[in-house]
Design a protein around this motif. Structure first.
Motif, short mmCIF file in Angstrom:
data_model
loop_
_atom_site.label_atom_id
_atom_site.label_comp_id
_atom_site.label_asym_id
_atom_site.label_seq_id
_atom_site.Cartn_x
_atom_site.Cartn_y
_atom_site.Cartn_z
N ARG A 29 0.84 -1.19 0.00
CA ARG A 29 0.00 0.00 0.00
C ARG A 29 0.88 1.25 0.00
NH1 ARG A 29 -3.95 -1.91 5.02
NH2 ARG A 29 -4.70 -3.87 4.06
N ASP A 30 0.24 2.40 -0.18
CA ASP A 30 1.00 3.65 -0.32
C ASP A 30 1.90 3.92 0.88
OD1 ASP A 30 -0.22 4.05 -2.74
OD2 ASP A 30 -1.63 5.57 -2.02
N ASN A 31 1.43 3.59 2.10
CA ASN A 31 2.19 3.89 3.31
C ASN A 31 3.08 2.74 3.78
OD1 ASN A 31 1.66 6.62 4.36
ND2 ASN A 31 -0.48 5.96 4.36
N ASP A 32 3.19 1.70 2.97
CA ASP A 32 3.88 0.49 3.41
C ASP A 32 5.36 0.47 3.08
OD1 ASP A 32 1.59 -0.65 4.43
OD2 ASP A 32 1.28 -2.03 2.75
N LEU A 33 6.09 -0.22 3.93
CA LEU A 33 7.41 -0.74 3.61
C LEU A 33 7.26 -2.21 3.24
CD1 LEU A 33 9.44 0.60 6.69
CD2 LEU A 33 9.28 1.65 4.42
N LEU A 34 7.99 -2.66 2.24
CA LEU A 34 8.10 -4.08 1.97
C LEU A 34 9.41 -4.53 2.59
CD1 LEU A 34 6.87 -6.58 0.60
CD2 LEU A 34 8.27 -6.04 -1.41
N ILE A 35 9.33 -5.50 3.50
CA ILE A 35 10.49 -5.88 4.32
C ILE A 35 10.79 -7.36 4.14
CG2 ILE A 35 11.42 -5.92 6.65
CD1 ILE A 35 9.24 -3.84 7.40
N ARG A 36 12.08 -7.64 3.93
CA ARG A 36 12.51 -9.04 3.98
C ARG A 36 12.71 -9.39 5.45
NH1 ARG A 36 14.52 -13.62 1.97
NH2 ARG A 36 16.24 -14.60 3.12
N VAL A 37 12.00 -10.40 5.90
CA VAL A 37 12.01 -10.78 7.32
C VAL A 37 13.22 -11.66 7.61
CG1 VAL A 37 10.72 -11.90 9.17
CG2 VAL A 37 9.48 -10.67 7.36
N GLU A 38 13.99 -11.26 8.62
CA GLU A 38 15.16 -12.03 9.03
C GLU A 38 14.94 -12.79 10.33
OE1 GLU A 38 17.66 -12.43 7.16
OE2 GLU A 38 17.37 -10.83 5.67
N ALA A 39 14.06 -12.27 11.19
CA ALA A 39 13.81 -12.92 12.48
C ALA A 39 12.44 -12.52 12.99
CB ALA A 39 14.89 -12.55 13.49
N VAL A 40 11.82 -13.41 13.73
CA VAL A 40 10.52 -13.14 14.36
C VAL A 40 10.56 -13.70 15.79
CG1 VAL A 40 9.26 -13.28 12.18
CG2 VAL A 40 9.48 -15.32 13.59
N SER A 41 9.64 -13.24 16.62
CA SER A 41 9.45 -13.91 17.91
C SER A 41 7.98 -14.28 18.04
CB SER A 41 9.91 -13.03 19.07
OG SER A 41 9.06 -11.93 19.25
N VAL A 42 7.71 -15.19 18.97
CA VAL A 42 6.35 -15.67 19.20
C VAL A 42 5.83 -15.10 20.50
CG1 VAL A 42 4.94 -17.71 19.67
CG2 VAL A 42 6.63 -17.76 17.82
N ASN A 43 4.63 -14.54 20.44
CA ASN A 43 3.95 -13.97 21.60
C ASN A 43 2.70 -14.79 21.92
OD1 ASN A 43 5.33 -11.20 22.07
ND2 ASN A 43 5.03 -11.28 19.86
N PRO A 44 2.15 -14.63 23.13
CA PRO A 44 0.90 -15.34 23.44
C PRO A 44 -0.21 -15.09 22.43
CG PRO A 44 1.86 -14.50 25.45
CD PRO A 44 2.71 -13.96 24.32
N THR A 45 -0.24 -13.90 21.81
CA THR A 45 -1.29 -13.64 20.83
C THR A 45 -1.16 -14.54 19.61
OG1 THR A 45 -2.45 -11.89 19.62
CG2 THR A 45 -0.04 -11.78 19.61
N ASP A 46 0.06 -14.97 19.25
CA ASP A 46 0.23 -15.93 18.16
C ASP A 46 -0.44 -17.26 18.50
OD1 ASP A 46 2.47 -14.86 16.09
OD2 ASP A 46 2.98 -14.19 18.09
N VAL A 47 -0.20 -17.72 19.72
CA VAL A 47 -0.78 -18.99 20.17
C VAL A 47 -2.31 -18.90 20.17
CG1 VAL A 47 -1.00 -20.51 22.17
CG2 VAL A 47 1.25 -19.62 21.50
N TYR A 48 -2.82 -17.79 20.72
CA TYR A 48 -4.27 -17.59 20.79
C TYR A 48 -4.90 -17.58 19.40
CZ TYR A 48 -8.71 -15.17 21.49
OH TYR A 48 -10.04 -14.81 21.46
N ARG A 49 -4.29 -16.83 18.49
CA ARG A 49 -4.88 -16.70 17.15
C ARG A 49 -4.74 -17.97 16.33
NH1 ARG A 49 -6.06 -11.25 15.90
NH2 ARG A 49 -5.54 -9.89 17.65
N ARG A 50 -3.67 -18.72 16.54
CA ARG A 50 -3.54 -20.00 15.83
C ARG A 50 -4.70 -20.94 16.20
NH1 ARG A 50 -0.21 -22.80 18.77
NH2 ARG A 50 -1.75 -24.44 19.16
#
Length: 329
Positions: A29-50
């Motif tokens: 979108r107009d306001n977006d950055l396109l980012i190559r992801v190098e690392a992520v972390s997992v939060n409780p919200t990931d578990v809940y939403r999965r």
């Protein structure tokens, strides 16, 4: 591009709870950055939403903490260039960081700490924003404030950052909760002045602060409202980050303020001040580079695949993790 997604709701013990899939590159979108992801972390919200993914819906690409490199810019983006190393928490209502590429509104992104690896940087964005918003916006603490703050869940991701920010940026005494010796030691490492066992919350806090405390930052709120009412002084403040149905009547007699903190509210509603989250991340990056805040990654998984991220979900779901679990390339 390669992505890791939940296609339906499955328990963390099912190897198909997350799957490696191929999807089109993100729409920028107009306001977006396109980012190559190098690392992520997992939060409780990931578990809940999965656990809430519907089988008849689209694949759900989770991931609400990321660090990576800018590879593209929307037409309205300012302040960033291709090649910038950045960190972000993203938008709960768009595809997340568990993919090769992610499109993220540039207003909720900043350059990552120069001194931190991508893996260490990915441990901090969501928890840092949650701590900043909860402490300085919801409870309206200012940097000259003293008093006592109780951090419930002191060894978790948010507690680890909030304790550091409170000790570096205010004059408050911080009491953290922990139930294991290794968790208590971590809380002290983060800067907590004292640690109490949450299983006797009111009793142990009262022993440390017989005249009462001023603030509670709560990662585990259900079942604790009466204890909070006992230990808080009149006109005290509570911030809760875990939701749920609560009976707040015990707070009434002391006129105690209760606030929800949900860091995705700004991105969900595209509020006029969305860029505040980018500012919070930029200031946190400065604190990290100055050595005043340390990254909270305690487990690093070198496997950016469904298997690696599912292992991180398993660890977070166990409820025994201190700090944050990070997955990196």
């Amino acid at each position: 591009m390669h992505a890791i997604a939940a296609l339906d709701a499955r328990p963390v013990t099912d190897p198909l709870a997350l799957r490696d899939i191929e999807v089109p590159d993100p729409t920028v979108r107009d306001n977006d950055l396109l980012i190559r992801v190098e690392a992520v972390s997992v939060n409780p919200t990931d578990v809940y939403r999965r656990a809430k993914v519907k089988a008849d819906g689209p694949p759900r690409i989770l991931g609400f903490d990321g660090a990576g490199t800018v590879v593209g810019l929307g037409s309205a983006v300012t302040g960033f260039s291709v090649g910038d190393e950045v960190w972000w928490s993203g938008d709960a209502f768009r595809d997340g960081a568990n993919a090769d590429l992610q499109a993220v509104d540039h207003r909720i992104v900043s350059r990552k700490p120069a001194s931190a690896s991508f893996a260490d940087a990915a441990s901090l964005p969501l928890t840092s924003i949650t701590a900043w918003e909860g402490m300085f916006e919801r409870m309206r603490i200012n940097r000259e404030d003293a008093g006592t703050l109780l951090m419930v869940g002191g060894a978790g991701g948010v507690g680890s950052v909030l304790t550091q920010l409170a000790k570096r940026l205010t004059s408050m005494r911080v009491i953290a909760t922990a139930s294991r010796e290794e968790s208590a030691a971590w809380c002290r490492r983060m800067g907590a002045d004292a640690v109490v066992d949450h299983r006797d919350l009111a009793g142990e806090v009262t022993a440390l602060a017989p005249d009462g405390i001023d603030y509670v930052f709560s990662s585990y709120t259900p079942g604790n409202i009466e204890a909070y009412a006992r230990v808080l002084r009149p006109f005290g403040q509570i911030v809760s980050i875990d939701g749920g149905q609560l009976d707040l009547l015990p707070l009434f007699a002391k006129s105690i303020g209760f606030h929800w903190e949900y860091m995705f509210a700004r991105s969900r509603y595209e509020t006029w001040d969305m860029a505040e989250q980018g500012r919070m991340l930029a200031e946190t990056a400065e604190l990290v580079d100055a050595g005043d805040v340390v990254p909270t990654a305690t487990v690093r998984i070198d496997d950016f695949s469904a298997a690696g991220i599912l292992e991180a979900h398993r660890l977070v779901e166990s409820g025994t993790v201190i700090g944050k679990v990070v997955i990196h390339r």
